[in-house]
Design a protein around this motif. Sequence first.
Motif, PDB file in Angstrom:
ATOM      1  N   MET A  19       0.850  -1.186   0.000  1.00 17.66           N
ATOM      2  CA  MET A  19       0.000   0.000   0.000  1.00 17.66           C
ATOM      3  C   MET A  19       0.886   1.235   0.000  1.00 17.66           C
ATOM      4  N   PHE A  20       0.817   2.019  -1.087  1.00 22.01           N
ATOM      5  CA  PHE A  20       1.643   3.206  -1.239  1.00 22.01           C
ATOM      6  C   PHE A  20       0.758   4.428  -1.489  1.00 22.01           C
ATOM      7  N   PRO A  21       0.919   5.501  -0.721  1.00 23.81           N
ATOM      8  CA  PRO A  21       0.186   6.733  -1.044  1.00 23.81           C
ATOM      9  C   PRO A  21       0.797   7.390  -2.272  1.00 23.81           C
ATOM     10  N   LEU A  22      -0.042   7.880  -3.145  1.00 25.79           N
ATOM     11  CA  LEU A  22       0.429   8.542  -4.354  1.00 25.79           C
ATOM     12  C   LEU A  22       0.266  10.055  -4.281  1.00 25.79           C
ATOM     13  N   ARG A  23      -0.837  10.518  -3.667  1.00 25.09           N
ATOM     14  CA  ARG A  23      -1.128  11.950  -3.568  1.00 25.09           C
ATOM     15  C   ARG A  23      -2.346  12.108  -2.683  1.00 25.09           C
ATOM     16  N   ASP A  24      -2.546  13.309  -2.182  1.00 25.98           N
ATOM     17  CA  ASP A  24      -3.782  13.601  -1.471  1.00 25.98           C
ATOM     18  C   ASP A  24      -4.586  14.618  -2.270  1.00 25.98           C
ATOM     19  N   HIS A  25      -5.837  14.820  -1.877  1.00 28.56           N
ATOM     20  CA  HIS A  25      -6.720  15.766  -2.550  1.00 28.56           C
ATOM     21  C   HIS A  25      -6.837  17.036  -1.697  1.00 28.56           C
ATOM     22  N   ASN A  26      -5.720  17.453  -1.127  1.00 27.33           N
ATOM     23  CA  ASN A  26      -5.696  18.546  -0.165  1.00 27.33           C
ATOM     24  C   ASN A  26      -4.646  19.568  -0.591  1.00 27.33           C
ATOM     25  N   PRO A  27      -4.968  20.459  -1.526  1.00 29.22           N
ATOM     26  CA  PRO A  27      -3.963  21.420  -2.008  1.00 29.22           C
ATOM     27  C   PRO A  27      -3.610  22.442  -0.942  1.00 29.22           C
ATOM     28  N   SER A  28      -2.349  22.850  -0.920  1.00 26.53           N
ATOM     29  CA  SER A  28      -1.921  23.882   0.026  1.00 26.53           C
ATOM     30  C   SER A  28      -2.151  25.254  -0.589  1.00 26.53           C
ATOM     31  N   GLY A  29      -2.281  26.258   0.277  1.00 27.91           N
ATOM     32  CA  GLY A  29      -2.588  27.596  -0.190  1.00 27.91           C
ATOM     33  C   GLY A  29      -1.381  28.410  -0.594  1.00 27.91           C
ATOM     34  N   ARG A  30      -0.166  27.927  -0.274  1.00 25.11           N
ATOM     35  CA  ARG A  30       1.044  28.659  -0.641  1.00 25.11           C
ATOM     36  C   ARG A  30       2.152  27.667  -0.928  1.00 25.11           C
ATOM     37  N   THR A  31       3.192  28.149  -1.554  1.00 29.15           N
ATOM     38  CA  THR A  31       4.303  27.276  -1.917  1.00 29.15           C
ATOM     39  C   THR A  31       5.003  26.761  -0.663  1.00 29.15           C
ATOM     40  N   PRO A  32       5.118  25.443  -0.492  1.00 23.30           N
ATOM     41  CA  PRO A  32       5.734  24.875   0.721  1.00 23.30           C
ATOM     42  C   PRO A  32       7.263  24.852   0.620  1.00 23.30           C
ATOM     43  N   TYR A  33       7.873  26.024   0.777  1.00 21.61           N
ATOM     44  CA  TYR A  33       9.316  26.134   0.579  1.00 21.61           C
ATOM     45  C   TYR A  33      10.109  25.271   1.555  1.00 21.61           C
ATOM     46  N   VAL A  34       9.673  25.199   2.809  1.00 16.36           N
ATOM     47  CA  VAL A  34      10.418  24.406   3.795  1.00 16.36           C
ATOM     48  C   VAL A  34      10.354  22.921   3.453  1.00 16.36           C
ATOM     49  N   THR A  35       9.196  22.450   3.024  1.00 22.24           N
ATOM     50  CA  THR A  35       9.070  21.054   2.616  1.00 22.24           C
ATOM     51  C   THR A  35       9.994  20.758   1.439  1.00 22.24           C
ATOM     52  N   TYR A  36      10.015  21.646   0.463  1.00 24.15           N
ATOM     53  CA  TYR A  36      10.925  21.467  -0.670  1.00 24.15           C
ATOM     54  C   TYR A  36      12.379  21.504  -0.204  1.00 24.15           C
ATOM     55  N   LEU A  37      12.691  22.397   0.740  1.00 23.33           N
ATOM     56  CA  LEU A  37      14.055  22.510   1.247  1.00 23.33           C
ATOM     57  C   LEU A  37      14.475  21.238   1.981  1.00 23.33           C
ATOM     58  N   LEU A  38      13.562  20.673   2.766  1.00 17.20           N
ATOM     59  CA  LEU A  38      13.870  19.434   3.487  1.00 17.20           C
ATOM     60  C   LEU A  38      14.106  18.281   2.513  1.00 17.20           C
ATOM     61  N   ILE A  39      13.284  18.201   1.475  1.00 17.45           N
ATOM     62  CA  ILE A  39      13.471  17.153   0.474  1.00 17.45           C
ATOM     63  C   ILE A  39      14.817  17.330  -0.217  1.00 17.45           C
ATOM     64  N   ALA A  40      15.132  18.569  -0.598  1.00 20.07           N
ATOM     65  CA  ALA A  40      16.408  18.836  -1.259  1.00 20.07           C
ATOM     66  C   ALA A  40      17.585  18.509  -0.348  1.00 20.07           C
TER      67      ALA A  40
END
Length: 248
Positions: A1-22
């Motif tokens: 069982m793998f999640p692919l995406r949620d149906h919950n869009p964020s209201g602004r660009t998630p810069y910290v999330t992108y930074l953590l992934i990077a």
Amino acid sequence: MFPLRDHNPSGRTPYVTYLLIAANVLVFVSYLTLFADEAALMAFFDQWAMIPAHIVSGEDYHTLVTSMFLHGGFLHLAGNMLFLWIFGDNLEDEMGPLRYLAFYLACGVAAALVQLVSAPYSTVPVVGASGAIAGVMGAYLLLYPKARVDILIIFIVFFKVFPVPAWIMLGLWFALQLLNGVGADATMGGVAYWAHSGGFIVGLLLALPTFRRLGGRAFWNQTHGQPPHPAATYKLSHTRVPAVRRRK
């Protein structure tokens, strides 16, 4: 069982999330060549991974933080970053960038400490962002229990994508961590189940101030557990391959 995406869009660009992934990807790439030399890799992990026995002896406290940016392989990294990408943006949206970053790091440290308590004299290196991401998942469950998540079910040769409420997907994931944690030997190598369980619970608890700020139970009653904005819809794109009619 793998999640692919949620149906919950964020209201602004998630810069910290992108930074953590990077950051996780760049750190992994920085020591990727060490996987060809097991002795060198273990020496690297000995310095930067969280080893419970070292912490108990009063050494290497910095590894409570550095270990959450290390991974044991590409699939380990890819799976963790997928979960962070799906669930992290909404938490950052609600908490704000700096609070979300502090929340993420706190969950990671707490998860490592829970794993340490489960096997305080283990010399097995503990690496991965799973504990911090488990905290993100726990907070997501508190705020959006009925947000839809598309999951991929793989059973032998059967593949199917199902949209399910977040509480089902996250609840099953947490239950599996608890069951495996109870049944596994915490001193053996493998998956740090207690770090996952601990991070999940800590994340849920640390999200309570945000939940109360949004209105607490009134927030749930108002949104019925759904995101407080229209859910995202996904449609398959049309193919350019022309349709061929069957001859009668």
